[in-house]
Design a protein around this motif. Structure first.
Motif, PDB file in Angstrom:
ATOM      1  N   ARG A   4     -15.126   7.487  38.011  1.00  0.00           N
ATOM      2  CA  ARG A   4     -15.352   8.494  39.052  1.00  0.00           C
ATOM      3  C   ARG A   4     -16.798   8.970  39.046  1.00  0.00           C
ATOM      4  O   ARG A   4     -17.381   9.248  40.104  1.00  0.00           O
ATOM      5  CB  ARG A   4     -14.377   9.656  38.858  1.00  0.00           C
ATOM      6  CG  ARG A   4     -12.932   9.264  39.227  1.00  0.00           C
ATOM      7  CD  ARG A   4     -11.911  10.101  38.501  1.00  0.00           C
ATOM      8  NE  ARG A   4     -10.549   9.896  38.945  1.00  0.00           N
ATOM      9  CZ  ARG A   4      -9.741   8.898  38.520  1.00  0.00           C
ATOM     10  NH1 ARG A   4     -10.175   8.017  37.639  1.00  0.00           N
ATOM     11  NH2 ARG A   4      -8.498   8.810  38.956  1.00  0.00           N
ATOM     12  N   SER A  12       0.960   8.756  40.968  1.00  0.00           N
ATOM     13  CA  SER A  12      -0.177   7.884  40.679  1.00  0.00           C
ATOM     14  C   SER A  12      -1.494   8.559  41.018  1.00  0.00           C
ATOM     15  O   SER A  12      -1.770   8.868  42.179  1.00  0.00           O
ATOM     16  CB  SER A  12      -0.059   6.575  41.477  1.00  0.00           C
ATOM     17  OG  SER A  12      -1.274   5.866  41.407  1.00  0.00           O
ATOM     18  N   ALA A  13      -2.296   8.771  39.982  1.00  0.00           N
ATOM     19  CA  ALA A  13      -3.631   9.352  40.203  1.00  0.00           C
ATOM     20  C   ALA A  13      -4.518   8.374  40.955  1.00  0.00           C
ATOM     21  O   ALA A  13      -5.438   8.787  41.668  1.00  0.00           O
ATOM     22  CB  ALA A  13      -4.257   9.706  38.861  1.00  0.00           C
ATOM     23  N   GLN A  14      -4.231   7.089  40.805  1.00  0.00           N
ATOM     24  CA  GLN A  14      -5.060   6.105  41.511  1.00  0.00           C
ATOM     25  C   GLN A  14      -4.824   6.182  43.008  1.00  0.00           C
ATOM     26  O   GLN A  14      -5.769   6.124  43.804  1.00  0.00           O
ATOM     27  CB  GLN A  14      -4.772   4.700  40.994  1.00  0.00           C
ATOM     28  CG  GLN A  14      -5.216   4.515  39.552  1.00  0.00           C
ATOM     29  CD  GLN A  14      -4.911   3.132  39.014  1.00  0.00           C
ATOM     30  OE1 GLN A  14      -4.210   2.350  39.642  1.00  0.00           O
ATOM     31  NE2 GLN A  14      -5.433   2.832  37.846  1.00  0.00           N
ATOM     32  N   ARG A  35      -3.184  12.987  36.544  1.00  0.00           N
ATOM     33  CA  ARG A  35      -4.516  13.343  36.037  1.00  0.00           C
ATOM     34  C   ARG A  35      -5.394  13.842  37.183  1.00  0.00           C
ATOM     35  O   ARG A  35      -5.380  13.272  38.282  1.00  0.00           O
ATOM     36  CB  ARG A  35      -5.155  12.175  35.281  1.00  0.00           C
ATOM     37  CG  ARG A  35      -5.460  10.968  36.104  1.00  0.00           C
ATOM     38  CD  ARG A  35      -5.887   9.803  35.223  1.00  0.00           C
ATOM     39  NE  ARG A  35      -4.778   9.332  34.417  1.00  0.00           N
ATOM     40  CZ  ARG A  35      -4.869   8.453  33.419  1.00  0.00           C
ATOM     41  NH1 ARG A  35      -6.035   7.955  33.070  1.00  0.00           N
ATOM     42  NH2 ARG A  35      -3.810   8.069  32.755  1.00  0.00           N
ATOM     43  N   ARG A  80       0.949   0.318  47.398  1.00  0.00           N
ATOM     44  CA  ARG A  80       0.893   1.773  47.229  1.00  0.00           C
ATOM     45  C   ARG A  80      -0.404   2.382  47.773  1.00  0.00           C
ATOM     46  O   ARG A  80      -0.430   3.552  48.142  1.00  0.00           O
ATOM     47  CB  ARG A  80       1.099   2.131  45.750  1.00  0.00           C
ATOM     48  CG  ARG A  80       0.148   1.414  44.828  1.00  0.00           C
ATOM     49  CD  ARG A  80       0.402   1.696  43.359  1.00  0.00           C
ATOM     50  NE  ARG A  80       1.720   1.270  42.908  1.00  0.00           N
ATOM     51  CZ  ARG A  80       2.301   1.705  41.792  1.00  0.00           C
ATOM     52  NH1 ARG A  80       1.687   2.578  41.015  1.00  0.00           N
ATOM     53  NH2 ARG A  80       3.502   1.282  41.453  1.00  0.00           N
TER      54      ARG A  80
HETATM   55  C1  S3P Z   1      -5.787   6.000  36.140  1.00  0.00           C
HETATM   56  C2  S3P Z   1      -4.506   6.353  36.502  1.00  0.00           C
HETATM   57  C3  S3P Z   1      -3.299   5.771  35.886  1.00  0.00           C
HETATM   58  C4  S3P Z   1      -3.611   5.054  34.582  1.00  0.00           C
HETATM   59  C5  S3P Z   1      -4.842   4.206  34.670  1.00  0.00           C
HETATM   60  C6  S3P Z   1      -6.048   5.026  35.074  1.00  0.00           C
HETATM   61  C7  S3P Z   1      -6.915   6.635  36.843  1.00  0.00           C
HETATM   62  O1  S3P Z   1      -2.716   4.854  36.777  1.00  0.00           O
HETATM   63  O2  S3P Z   1      -2.512   4.261  34.190  1.00  0.00           O
HETATM   64  O3  S3P Z   1      -5.097   3.578  33.427  1.00  0.00           O
HETATM   65  O4  S3P Z   1      -8.057   6.553  36.357  1.00  0.00           O
HETATM   66  O5  S3P Z   1      -6.683   7.242  37.905  1.00  0.00           O
HETATM   67  P1  S3P Z   1      -1.728   5.365  37.948  1.00  0.00           P
HETATM   68  O6  S3P Z   1      -2.439   6.403  38.686  1.00  0.00           O
HETATM   69  O7  S3P Z   1      -1.471   4.153  38.773  1.00  0.00           O
HETATM   70  O8  S3P Z   1      -0.514   5.848  37.228  1.00  0.00           O
END
Ligand code: S3P
Length: 459
Positions: free
Chosen positions: A43, A184-186, A211, A143
């Protein structure tokens, strides 16, 4: 290197595997600092590359995943350099200023680079093809394709919504309100990053908190971002088109990397170590809660704030562990730590049951199947569920060991079994240690420093 990985989808083996044999260890002693947080490093590079002017980043994780992000941002116009002092300097192009890359972007093993960059590209007037290694190519992208298509991006993916895929961005894109169907934070971050160059308010509703590094850092860069807690969940609203101001960033250490050393010190009798510089953002620190529930002896020293994130040094002493039922609501805050938690469970008294973690099936490998197979290989009994694993612990006795571990291009499987080897009667062979370089290139050096030896021998 990411390029060394075989490109055949589903093969999950490297072209140039680096096998490694790991032997049992005496007590771990001393102090090591963990490298920068992978999520925050991605980020930091992306947002610096979108600010107008010069940002500086200290403590950036120099792992292959993050370097893939750096290369991609360079390919889209940012100037990114590393000083001899280890500080990275980024000259950004401004939100809306990303340029058409000349070639496909190779994301290597990195799901975070892929999904977040798909978001950035979605609202720029450029067309980008994403490729990756065999592990990344087998991972689901629908997703992010779904919400980014709603915003107007035109995305053509390989069958099953996988890489290689091409994103044709739309400028101006359409702001959306999107409720995350998976925690999912991603996905959350992909939408927010797309929202940066989208006029109006882009909203993400997360029923389960994940996260929050994107939110913290976007606010730090001056984006107009608000977070509200509602009965539907956390609502994150971002007003585009944003103007980001360059920053001086210090990246805290990665709790996901620290977890391997913390479990190692917990399970190796006689150990007493300090794992320094550990990020303890509550959305990431679930592993330490779970380990403490099992009886781990972890003390936080010198709590402080680094780069807007809580950080401490962790003193960890060997402890006898007791099996637990891992609370499913811890899953989002320890999603990457299940493999190493399973190793702790293998050394505990009783049967640990972890359910409610279906997402483990779509990480760098299917981590439920990969860990069941790997633990079986070293003589640990498990039962597999669709959403988790039960692990029968040794009651503190050494593990049988032996065997060869199929790491499936998954850094966390390789590191977890390397830690299990420390308490195994026979040496454990990892079929390929090279994926460890994606997130923790100095993992074996850290372990060796605590062993006071360097007999973690290469085969
Ligand atoms: C991450 C989010 C998590 C994690 C990955 C890093 C991120 O994935 O498993 O290693 O940096 O946003 P998901 O958001 O798909 O759960």
């Amino acid at each position: 290197m990411a390029q060394a990985h075989c490109q055949k989808p589903g093969a999950h083996v490297a072209l140039n595997p680096r096998p490694r044999q790991i032997h049992a260890s005496g007590p771990l002693r001393g102090r090591v600092a963990v490298p920068g947080d992978k999520s925050i490093s991605h980020r930091a590079l992306m947002l610096s590359a979108l600010a107008v002017g010069e940002s500086r980043i200290e403590g950036l994780l120099e792992g292959e995943d993050v370097l893939a992000t750096a290369a991609a941002m360079r390919a889209m116009g940012a100037t990114i350099t590393r000083g001899d002092d280890g500080i990275w300097t980024v000259h950004g192009v401004g939100v809306g200023g990303l340029m058409q890359p000349a070639t496909a972007l190779d994301m290597g093993n990195s799901g975070t680079s892929t999904r977040l960059l798909m978001g950035l590209v979605a609202s720029h007037d450029i067309t980008v093809t994403f490729i990756g290694d065999a592990s990344l190519t087998s991972r689901p992208m629908a997703r992010v394709i779904d919400p980014l298509s709603q915003m107007g991006a035109d995305i053509t993916a390989s069958p099953g919504g996988r890489l290689p895929l091409m994103v044709r961005g739309l400028n101006p894109a359409v702001p959306i309100t999107y409720t995350l169907p998976v925690a999912s934070a991603q996905v959350k971050s992909a939408i927010l990053l797309a929202g940066l160059n989208t006029p109006g308010t882009t909203r993400v509703i997360e029923p389960v908190a994940t996260r929050d590094h994107s939110e913290r850092m976007l606010a730090g860069f001056g984006a107009d971002l608000t977070v509200e807690q509602t009965p539907e969940g956390r609502v994150i609203s971002l007003v585009g088109e944003a103007e980001l101001k360059p920053q001086q960033i210090v990246v805290p250490g990665d709790p996901s990397s620290a977890a391997f050393l913390v479990v190692a010190a917990t399970i190796v009798p006689g150990s007493d170590v300090v794992v320094a510089n550990v990020g303890l953002n509550p959305t990431r620190a679930g592993i330490f809660t779970a380990l403490r529930m099992m009886g781990a002896d972890i003390t936080e020293l010198d709590p402080r704030t680094v780069g807007g994130e809580p950080v401490a040094d962790l003193r960890v002493r060997h402890a006898k562990l007791t099996a637990i039922e891992v609370p499913a609501d811890l899953a989002p805050s320890m999603i990457d730590e299940y493999p190493i938690l399973f190793v702790a469970a293998a050394c505990a008294t009783g049967t640990t049951v972890a359910r409610g973690a279906h997402e483990l099936r779509v990480k760098e490998s299917d981590r439920i199947a990969a860990m069941a197979a790997a633990l079986g290989e070293i003589g640990v009994r498990t039962e597999e569920y669709d959403d988790g694993l039960a692990i029968h612990g040794s009651g503190g006795a050494g593990l049988p060991g032996g065997g060869t571990i199929a790491t499936k291009l998954d850094h966390r499987i390789a590191m977890s079994l390397s830690v299990a080897a420390l308490v195994s009667d026979r040496p454990v062979e990892i079929d390929d240690a090279s994926p460890i370089a994606t997130s923790y290139p100095i993992f074996f050096a850290s372990l060796d420093a605590l062993r006071g030896t360097n007999d973690v021998a290469a085969a």
